[in-house]
Scaffold this active site. Structure first.
Site, mmCIF file in Angstrom:
data_model
loop_
_atom_site.group_PDB
_atom_site.id
_atom_site.type_symbol
_atom_site.label_atom_id
_atom_site.label_comp_id
_atom_site.label_asym_id
_atom_site.label_seq_id
_atom_site.Cartn_x
_atom_site.Cartn_y
_atom_site.Cartn_z
ATOM 1 N N HIS A 44 7.735 -2.045 12.688
ATOM 2 C CA HIS A 44 6.583 -2.452 11.865
ATOM 3 C C HIS A 44 6.760 -3.858 11.279
ATOM 4 O O HIS A 44 6.052 -4.234 10.345
ATOM 5 C CB HIS A 44 6.403 -1.388 10.770
ATOM 6 C CG HIS A 44 5.146 -1.530 9.986
ATOM 7 N ND1 HIS A 44 3.897 -1.601 10.556
ATOM 8 C CD2 HIS A 44 4.934 -1.602 8.640
ATOM 9 C CE1 HIS A 44 2.984 -1.718 9.608
ATOM 10 N NE2 HIS A 44 3.584 -1.727 8.434
ATOM 11 N N ASP A 66 0.811 -1.231 0.000
ATOM 12 C CA ASP A 66 0.000 0.000 0.000
ATOM 13 C C ASP A 66 0.840 1.274 0.000
ATOM 14 O O ASP A 66 0.307 2.368 -0.142
ATOM 15 C CB ASP A 66 -0.989 0.010 1.188
ATOM 16 C CG ASP A 66 -0.338 -0.235 2.534
ATOM 17 O OD1 ASP A 66 0.534 -1.120 2.625
ATOM 18 O OD2 ASP A 66 -0.702 0.461 3.504
ATOM 19 N N HIS A 67 2.165 1.130 0.119
ATOM 20 C CA HIS A 67 3.040 2.311 0.122
ATOM 21 C C HIS A 67 3.891 2.421 -1.148
ATOM 22 O O HIS A 67 4.558 3.430 -1.368
ATOM 23 C CB HIS A 67 3.943 2.294 1.366
ATOM 24 C CG HIS A 67 3.147 2.374 2.627
ATOM 25 N ND1 HIS A 67 3.059 3.517 3.397
ATOM 26 C CD2 HIS A 67 2.340 1.463 3.230
ATOM 27 C CE1 HIS A 67 2.245 3.297 4.420
ATOM 28 N NE2 HIS A 67 1.799 2.055 4.336
ATOM 29 N N HIS A 102 -3.604 7.133 7.163
ATOM 30 C CA HIS A 102 -3.575 5.669 7.141
ATOM 31 C C HIS A 102 -4.774 5.130 7.924
ATOM 32 O O HIS A 102 -4.655 4.273 8.794
ATOM 33 C CB HIS A 102 -2.249 5.157 7.737
ATOM 34 C CG HIS A 102 -1.840 3.812 7.213
ATOM 35 N ND1 HIS A 102 -2.262 2.644 7.782
ATOM 36 C CD2 HIS A 102 -1.058 3.445 6.169
ATOM 37 C CE1 HIS A 102 -1.736 1.619 7.130
ATOM 38 N NE2 HIS A 102 -0.999 2.082 6.129
HETATM 39 ZN ZN LIG Z 1 0.373 0.788 5.259
HETATM 40 ZN ZN LIG Z 2 2.905 -1.390 6.457
#
Ligand SMILES: [Zn+2]
Ligand SMILES: [Zn+2]
Length: 298
Positions: free
Chosen positions: A137, A64-65, A263
């Site tokens: 993360h 998603d990035h 986000h």
């Molecule tokens: Zn993300």
């Molecule tokens: Zn992520």
């Protein structure tokens, strides 16, 4: 300085929120932070020419990035992009970039410079610098700050303390250079301080950790992920994300100017007021970023 939110969703985009991407503009610099799927169309909607991009900062390699990178690069080649696109990202960025551009027939030529970074200052220009910090993360992930350099001022109290007389050597100190006066060396860092430094910080995917507050300290604008509400704190921890309450606590502790939450999970699509209310209880100047929203920092 101007920030354009091009995408503010989490991993699953919605009708009103695109995958993550934010553009920071300052003078001739147009720095894109992350490039989720569909970012190039968001540029069109925001009426910004993607050829203006000077640098691309990648926080981490979750889809998603980064899924918007191949499409964006293709459009840049078709549009005659003639600068060298500088790309920065965590460990592995060079490999992922190669695999991305090997996955389809990439026509045209584009000058790209890739730099893998760890943490600390990684760009130091005359008027601004960029710095990174490691986040938590589950994969190499970075947070970024853009810092417009301030002016150096001489600390008059310290001058007296160090018994340094007024004279032409003070000009050197003002430029940040150490001086030698009557055979003795004086360090600029001991006799000067910085005013008017301005920082904008971007903390996307991460779990709550102690490094964030220090990294974003005093930022005029703090853009921070807030995938969940406080009722889902355990889930946020499990998935290595944050709640709006956690983001607001950091904003308060770091004494930032304004907090923009991004986000955002699709479960709050019709109820993002919940996140906002929770954040504002802790940090009043909290906002939920919306796609194509422009924030000017004067
Ligand atoms: Zn993300
Ligand atoms: Zn992520």
């Amino acid at each position: 300085m101007k920030i354009t939110f091009l995408g503010t969703s989490d991993a699953i985009p919605t009708a009103s929120r695109n995958h993550t991407a934010v553009l920071l503009n300052w003078e001739n610099e147009n720095i894109l932070i992350d490039c989720g799927e569909g970012t190039q169309r968001q540029f069109r909607k925001a009426k910004i020419n993607p050829c203006n991009i000077t640098r691309l900062l990648i926080t981490h390699w979750h889809g998603d990035h980064v899924l918007g990178i191949p499409g964006l690069l293709q459009t840049l080649t078709f549009s005659g992009y003639n600068k060298t696109l500088k790309i920065y990202g965590p460990r592995g960025t060079r490999k992922y970039m190669k695999e991305l551009t090997d996955a389809f027939i990439f026509t045209g030529k584009l000058k790209i410079e890739i730099k893998e970074i760890d943490k600390g200052k990684f760009v130091d220009e005359k008027d601004f610098y960029l710095e990174a910090e490691r986040m938590t993360h589950g994969c190499p992930t970075l947070a970024y700050s853009f810092v417009k350099k301030g002016k150096l001022r001489i600390d008059k109290k310290k001058l007296k303390q160090y018994k340094l007389a007024v004279g032409v050597h003070l000009q050197k100190l003002k430029q940040g250079k150490d001086v030698v006066y009557e055979g003795k060396k004086y360090l600029a860092k001991n006799l000067t301080y910085i005013v008017d430094e301005e920082k904008i910080s971007f903390v996307f995917d991460t779990s709550f950790n102690n490094l964030i507050s220090k990294f974003v300290k005093g930022a005029r604008i703090f853009v921070c992920e807030s995938q969940f509400g406080s009722d889902m704190e355990r889930k946020a921890k499990e998935h290595k994300h944050m709640t709006s309450v956690q983001s607001a606590k950091i904003a308060k502790e770091a004494k930032v100017g304004r907090l923009y939450l991004t986000h955002i999970s699709q479960r709050y699509e019709k109820n993002f007021d919940k996140l906002l209310k929770e954040a504002r209880k802790i940090f009043k100047n909290s906002h939920i970023a919306r796609d194509l929203e422009v924030v000017e920092v004067k």
